[in-house]
Design a protein around this motif. Sequence first.
Motif, PDB file in Angstrom:
ATOM      1  N   THR A   1      59.690 -14.573  69.610  1.00  0.00           N
ATOM      2  CA  THR A   1      59.053 -14.913  69.434  1.00  0.00           C
ATOM      3  C   THR A   1      60.468 -16.594  68.910  1.00  0.00           C
ATOM      4  OG1 THR A   1      59.207 -15.288  67.260  1.00  0.00           O
ATOM      5  CG2 THR A   1      57.238 -15.134  68.052  1.00  0.00           C
ATOM      6  N   SER A   2      61.471 -16.348  69.106  1.00  0.00           N
ATOM      7  CA  SER A   2      62.272 -17.284  68.608  1.00  0.00           C
ATOM      8  C   SER A   2      62.806 -18.068  70.335  1.00  0.00           C
ATOM      9  CB  SER A   2      63.472 -16.677  68.338  1.00  0.00           C
ATOM     10  OG  SER A   2      64.199 -15.951  68.709  1.00  0.00           O
ATOM     11  N   GLN A   3      62.123 -17.390  70.871  1.00  0.00           N
ATOM     12  CA  GLN A   3      62.916 -17.993  72.819  1.00  0.00           C
ATOM     13  C   GLN A   3      61.852 -18.845  72.658  1.00  0.00           C
ATOM     14  OE1 GLN A   3      65.905 -17.272  74.327  1.00  0.00           O
ATOM     15  NE2 GLN A   3      66.440 -16.434  72.373  1.00  0.00           N
ATOM     16  N   ASN A   4      62.072 -20.366  72.857  1.00  0.00           N
ATOM     17  CA  ASN A   4      60.780 -21.195  73.472  1.00  0.00           C
ATOM     18  C   ASN A   4      61.302 -21.191  75.256  1.00  0.00           C
ATOM     19  OD1 ASN A   4      60.214 -22.133  71.491  1.00  0.00           O
ATOM     20  ND2 ASN A   4      62.094 -23.989  71.530  1.00  0.00           N
ATOM     21  N   LEU A   5      59.851 -20.973  75.757  1.00  0.00           N
ATOM     22  CA  LEU A   5      60.014 -20.503  77.503  1.00  0.00           C
ATOM     23  C   LEU A   5      60.635 -22.541  78.414  1.00  0.00           C
ATOM     24  CD1 LEU A   5      58.886 -20.136  79.632  1.00  0.00           C
ATOM     25  CD2 LEU A   5      57.482 -21.724  79.704  1.00  0.00           C
ATOM     26  N   HIS A   6      60.720 -23.569  77.156  1.00  0.00           N
ATOM     27  CA  HIS A   6      61.301 -24.393  78.356  1.00  0.00           C
ATOM     28  C   HIS A   6      62.958 -24.301  78.154  1.00  0.00           C
ATOM     29  CE1 HIS A   6      61.057 -26.045  73.972  1.00  0.00           C
ATOM     30  NE2 HIS A   6      62.081 -26.739  74.405  1.00  0.00           N
ATOM     31  N   GLU A   7      63.795 -23.646  77.382  1.00  0.00           N
ATOM     32  CA  GLU A   7      64.825 -23.280  76.815  1.00  0.00           C
ATOM     33  C   GLU A   7      65.376 -22.986  77.470  1.00  0.00           C
ATOM     34  OE1 GLU A   7      65.413 -22.973  72.284  1.00  0.00           O
ATOM     35  OE2 GLU A   7      65.151 -24.973  72.158  1.00  0.00           O
ATOM     36  N   VAL A   8      64.931 -21.371  77.911  1.00  0.00           N
ATOM     37  CA  VAL A   8      65.029 -20.190  79.307  1.00  0.00           C
ATOM     38  C   VAL A   8      65.080 -20.917  80.309  1.00  0.00           C
ATOM     39  CG1 VAL A   8      64.388 -17.997  79.546  1.00  0.00           C
ATOM     40  CG2 VAL A   8      64.351 -18.715  77.477  1.00  0.00           C
ATOM     41  N   MET A   9      64.258 -21.885  80.327  1.00  0.00           N
ATOM     42  CA  MET A   9      63.879 -22.789  82.237  1.00  0.00           C
ATOM     43  C   MET A   9      65.464 -22.859  82.324  1.00  0.00           C
ATOM     44  SD  MET A   9      61.222 -20.782  82.947  1.00  0.00           S
ATOM     45  CE  MET A   9      61.332 -21.892  84.990  1.00  0.00           C
ATOM     46  N   ILE A  10      65.563 -24.015  80.671  1.00  0.00           N
ATOM     47  CA  ILE A  10      66.939 -25.316  81.526  1.00  0.00           C
ATOM     48  C   ILE A  10      67.845 -24.537  81.739  1.00  0.00           C
ATOM     49  CG2 ILE A  10      68.079 -26.235  80.368  1.00  0.00           C
ATOM     50  CD1 ILE A  10      65.709 -27.766  79.223  1.00  0.00           C
ATOM     51  N   ALA A  11      67.781 -22.683  81.260  1.00  0.00           N
ATOM     52  CA  ALA A  11      68.962 -21.847  80.494  1.00  0.00           C
ATOM     53  C   ALA A  11      69.266 -21.422  82.527  1.00  0.00           C
ATOM     54  CB  ALA A  11      69.162 -21.216  80.227  1.00  0.00           C
TER      55      ALA A  11
ATOM     56  N   LYS B   1      65.012 -11.608  76.157  1.00  0.00           N
ATOM     57  CA  LYS B   1      63.998 -11.757  75.120  1.00  0.00           C
ATOM     58  C   LYS B   1      62.762 -12.007  75.509  1.00  0.00           C
ATOM     59  CE  LYS B   1      68.446 -12.309  72.445  1.00  0.00           C
ATOM     60  NZ  LYS B   1      69.096 -12.901  71.591  1.00  0.00           N
ATOM     61  N   LEU B   2      62.924 -13.663  76.329  1.00  0.00           N
ATOM     62  CA  LEU B   2      61.231 -13.933  75.955  1.00  0.00           C
ATOM     63  C   LEU B   2      60.149 -13.099  76.490  1.00  0.00           C
ATOM     64  CD1 LEU B   2      60.066 -16.523  76.129  1.00  0.00           C
ATOM     65  CD2 LEU B   2      60.353 -17.290  78.056  1.00  0.00           C
ATOM     66  N   ALA B   3      60.740 -11.952  77.793  1.00  0.00           N
ATOM     67  CA  ALA B   3      59.819 -11.744  78.085  1.00  0.00           C
ATOM     68  C   ALA B   3      59.679 -10.463  77.512  1.00  0.00           C
ATOM     69  CB  ALA B   3      60.873 -10.540  79.916  1.00  0.00           C
TER      70      ALA B   3
ATOM     71  N   ALA C   1      71.889 -17.153  80.358  1.00  0.00           N
ATOM     72  CA  ALA C   1      70.658 -16.809  80.313  1.00  0.00           C
ATOM     73  C   ALA C   1      69.267 -16.178  80.682  1.00  0.00           C
ATOM     74  CB  ALA C   1      70.424 -17.960  82.198  1.00  0.00           C
ATOM     75  N   ASN C   2      70.317 -14.601  81.588  1.00  0.00           N
ATOM     76  CA  ASN C   2      69.368 -13.398  81.287  1.00  0.00           C
ATOM     77  C   ASN C   2      69.376 -12.965  80.070  1.00  0.00           C
ATOM     78  OD1 ASN C   2      69.065 -13.713  84.255  1.00  0.00           O
ATOM     79  ND2 ASN C   2      71.833 -12.499  84.695  1.00  0.00           N
ATOM     80  N   GLN C   3      69.757 -12.962  78.904  1.00  0.00           N
ATOM     81  CA  GLN C   3      69.410 -13.039  77.586  1.00  0.00           C
ATOM     82  C   GLN C   3      68.232 -13.075  77.392  1.00  0.00           C
ATOM     83  OE1 GLN C   3      73.493 -12.298  75.491  1.00  0.00           O
ATOM     84  NE2 GLN C   3      74.075 -10.963  76.864  1.00  0.00           N
ATOM     85  N   MET C   4      67.950 -14.790  77.256  1.00  0.00           N
ATOM     86  CA  MET C   4      67.422 -15.220  76.950  1.00  0.00           C
ATOM     87  C   MET C   4      66.233 -15.200  77.746  1.00  0.00           C
ATOM     88  SD  MET C   4      69.455 -19.431  75.962  1.00  0.00           S
ATOM     89  CE  MET C   4      68.046 -20.069  75.987  1.00  0.00           C
TER      90      MET C   4
END
Length: 107
Positions: free
Chosen positions: A67-77, A61-63, A55-58
Amino acid sequence: MDTNGIEQMLSVLRSTAAQATGKPAAGTAPVAGATDFAQVLQNSIDKVNQTQQSANQMAEKLAAGDTSQNLHEVMIALQTASVSFQEMVQVRNKLVTAYQDVMNIQV
């Protein structure tokens, strides 16, 4: 989340408490091929750690603008990691309470 490890831990605790009081525990017959308590605990901690690291890695990457990381997937993780950590803390609290109960039994 796999609850088999937690159930095995609780079974071991119940069996230990029953042995300490000298009473037979209901339904605590030794299970053939049962895993070691310490190994079950270590596996559970490793799974929680892996979930948090992923989750931290995701999030990193988002921060960083990946662009391959979706905000909702990161928040769920991140939420999954948080819930799994809270669950681990609750199991730890139960283990500490059970240990204290066993230690307070007068022989």
